[in-house]
Design a protein around this motif. Structure first.
Motif, mmCIF file in Angstrom:
data_model
loop_
_atom_site.group_PDB
_atom_site.id
_atom_site.type_symbol
_atom_site.label_atom_id
_atom_site.label_comp_id
_atom_site.label_asym_id
_atom_site.label_seq_id
_atom_site.Cartn_x
_atom_site.Cartn_y
_atom_site.Cartn_z
ATOM 1 N N LEU A 1 0.829 -1.204 0.000
ATOM 2 C CA LEU A 1 0.000 0.000 0.000
ATOM 3 C C LEU A 1 0.861 1.250 0.000
ATOM 4 C CD1 LEU A 1 -2.643 -1.079 2.660
ATOM 5 C CD2 LEU A 1 -3.129 -0.631 0.237
ATOM 6 N N GLU A 2 0.311 2.334 -0.513
ATOM 7 C CA GLU A 2 1.011 3.609 -0.478
ATOM 8 C C GLU A 2 1.201 4.060 0.969
ATOM 9 O OE1 GLU A 2 2.276 5.429 -3.244
ATOM 10 O OE2 GLU A 2 1.935 3.399 -3.999
ATOM 11 N N ALA A 3 2.219 4.886 1.193
ATOM 12 C CA ALA A 3 2.576 5.311 2.556
ATOM 13 C C ALA A 3 1.417 6.010 3.254
ATOM 14 C CB ALA A 3 3.798 6.230 2.514
ATOM 15 N N PHE A 4 0.652 6.830 2.508
ATOM 16 C CA PHE A 4 -0.433 7.567 3.162
ATOM 17 C C PHE A 4 -1.557 6.627 3.613
ATOM 18 C CE2 PHE A 4 -1.178 7.848 -1.454
ATOM 19 C CZ PHE A 4 -2.465 7.335 -1.569
ATOM 20 N N VAL A 5 -1.738 5.502 2.917
ATOM 21 C CA VAL A 5 -2.744 4.524 3.338
ATOM 22 C C VAL A 5 -2.241 3.772 4.568
ATOM 23 C CG1 VAL A 5 -4.106 2.518 2.661
ATOM 24 C CG2 VAL A 5 -3.558 4.263 0.966
ATOM 25 N N GLN A 6 -0.966 3.390 4.559
ATOM 26 C CA GLN A 6 -0.386 2.715 5.725
ATOM 27 C C GLN A 6 -0.497 3.590 6.964
ATOM 28 O OE1 GLN A 6 3.505 0.966 5.235
ATOM 29 N NE2 GLN A 6 3.119 0.325 3.128
ATOM 30 N N GLU A 7 -0.236 4.893 6.794
ATOM 31 C CA GLU A 7 -0.310 5.819 7.931
ATOM 32 C C GLU A 7 -1.733 5.897 8.476
ATOM 33 O OE1 GLU A 7 1.458 8.146 10.757
ATOM 34 O OE2 GLU A 7 2.459 7.098 9.102
ATOM 35 N N SER A 8 -2.716 5.936 7.589
ATOM 36 C CA SER A 8 -4.113 5.984 8.022
ATOM 37 C C SER A 8 -4.494 4.712 8.768
ATOM 38 C CB SER A 8 -5.036 6.180 6.812
ATOM 39 O OG SER A 8 -4.841 7.451 6.234
ATOM 40 N N LEU A 9 -3.955 3.579 8.334
ATOM 41 C CA LEU A 9 -4.212 2.311 9.013
ATOM 42 C C LEU A 9 -3.576 2.308 10.399
ATOM 43 C CD1 LEU A 9 -5.260 -0.577 9.052
ATOM 44 C CD2 LEU A 9 -3.243 -1.273 7.751
ATOM 45 N N ILE A 10 -2.341 2.779 10.496
ATOM 46 C CA ILE A 10 -1.644 2.847 11.783
ATOM 47 C C ILE A 10 -2.394 3.734 12.764
ATOM 48 C CG2 ILE A 10 0.449 3.713 12.933
ATOM 49 C CD1 ILE A 10 2.008 2.841 10.408
ATOM 50 N N GLU A 11 -2.912 4.863 12.265
ATOM 51 C CA GLU A 11 -3.604 5.827 13.121
ATOM 52 C C GLU A 11 -5.049 5.439 13.413
ATOM 53 O OE1 GLU A 11 -3.204 9.505 11.064
ATOM 54 O OE2 GLU A 11 -1.051 9.713 11.511
ATOM 55 N N GLY A 12 -5.510 4.335 12.833
ATOM 56 C CA GLY A 12 -6.861 3.869 13.115
ATOM 57 C C GLY A 12 -7.949 4.571 12.333
ATOM 58 N N LYS A 13 -7.582 5.324 11.306
ATOM 59 C CA LYS A 13 -8.586 6.013 10.490
ATOM 60 C C LYS A 13 -9.329 5.030 9.597
ATOM 61 C CE LYS A 13 -6.066 10.404 10.377
ATOM 62 N NZ LYS A 13 -5.360 11.403 9.504
ATOM 63 N N ILE A 14 -8.654 3.956 9.204
ATOM 64 C CA ILE A 14 -9.285 2.874 8.467
ATOM 65 C C ILE A 14 -8.896 1.559 9.137
ATOM 66 C CG2 ILE A 14 -9.318 4.098 6.260
ATOM 67 C CD1 ILE A 14 -6.866 2.489 5.416
#
Length: 287
Positions: free
Chosen positions: A173-186
């Motif tokens: 996944l792209e970095a911005f998607v990984q970050e959203s996953l880490i932060e619990g946004k998705i």
């Protein structure tokens, strides 16, 4: 240069056995091994796979430590310089510092510091809740280091091969998607359906998922629409077979009712010059 492959029996399997045995030996003699250490002298494990610590959860743990004390000691070992290195319990150590504690109970495990990397990976995979991206990197490190297959790794760490494979796919996944996953946004379910999309499509889909608070099922439908957009009829497609005389008859009825109407391309167009005309038209056809 050929890839290093130590084999499951003498590589990963041996590390699991040695580390687990050393850890259990230290736990079994915990009365002797527990010390009260200054939180400032404990060095972090440089191989710790966990990178993200949720602030609210840390604060809740800190409040609990203030009220009830630390119920479970952290685990450390001594390195070649006689300094204490953290093996397990980084959340407890961080929360204790946040709570203003100057010392912390620690179990000193008799473990070879050269196995710290493997221990950190294994301890987190088996005993803690890494976020999906951290877990994926942990799996990848073990695969790279020991040259085992997904199936062999699944047998050793007691996780399904499908779970391991799906988790590893998140690294594409792209970095911005990984970050959203880490932060619990998705969620991981959301992230899994984004894997097959291009970077631009991932951005589009993720913004829609977060902005509209889509469920995983709704997200799957969204991804299908992105990958297979509905085709807009082109001018080259055959026109609908509509009776022109009927269109002209409808046009005449509209004119008799004081509407400006015209027929064009199998459509009847009605012209309005004021909002009040539109409102009157709506009220008329509604009755």
């Amino acid at each position: 240069m050929a890839k290093k492959n130590r084999g499951l029996g003498r590589g990963l399997d041996a590390i699991f056995g040695e580390v687990s045995q050393a850890y259990e030996n230290s736990m079994g003699d915990s009365e002797r091994a527990v010390l009260e250490l200054s939180v400032e002298i404990i060095k972090p494990n440089p191989y710790q796979p966990r990178k993200y610590f949720e602030e609210n959860a840390l604060q809740e743990l800190a409040d609990s430590i203030k009220d009830h004390g630390l119920l479970q000691p952290i685990v450390v070992c001594e390195d070649e310089n006689g300094e204490y290195v953290l093996l397990a319990g980084e959340r407890r150590l961080r929360a204790s510092k946040l709570a203003g504690m100057h010392t912390i109970k620690a179990i000193v495990a008799d473990i070879d510091t050269h196995k710290m990397r493997e221990l950190a990976l294994i301890e987190n995979i088996q005993r803690a809740d890494l976020n999906p991206i951290e877990l994926a990197y942990s799996y990848q490190e073990l695969l790279d280091e020991y040259g085992v297959t997904h199936e062999e790794l699944s047998q050793r760490i007691k996780k399904s091969r499908t779970q391991i494979t799906n988790t590893l796919r998140l690294l594409s996944l792209e970095a911005f998607v990984q970050e959203s996953l880490i932060e619990g946004k998705i969620t991981q379910g959301h992230a899994k359906v984004l894997v097959t999309l291009s970077p631009q499509e991932q951005r589009l889909a993720m913004d829609s998922i977060i902005g509209q608070r889509l469920s995983v099922r709704d997200s799957e439908a969204l991804i299908k629409n992105i990958k297979n957009p509905s085709k807009i009829p082109s001018k080259s497609q055959p026109k609908a077979n509509i009776d022109r005389e009927l269109l002209k008859e409808a046009q005449e009825i509209l004119r008799q009712n004081a509407y400006k109407a015209s027929v064009k391309n199998n459509q009847i167009c009605i012209e309005f010059s004021q909002d009040v005309e539109i409102q009157a038209f709506i009220e008329k056809i509604a009755h």
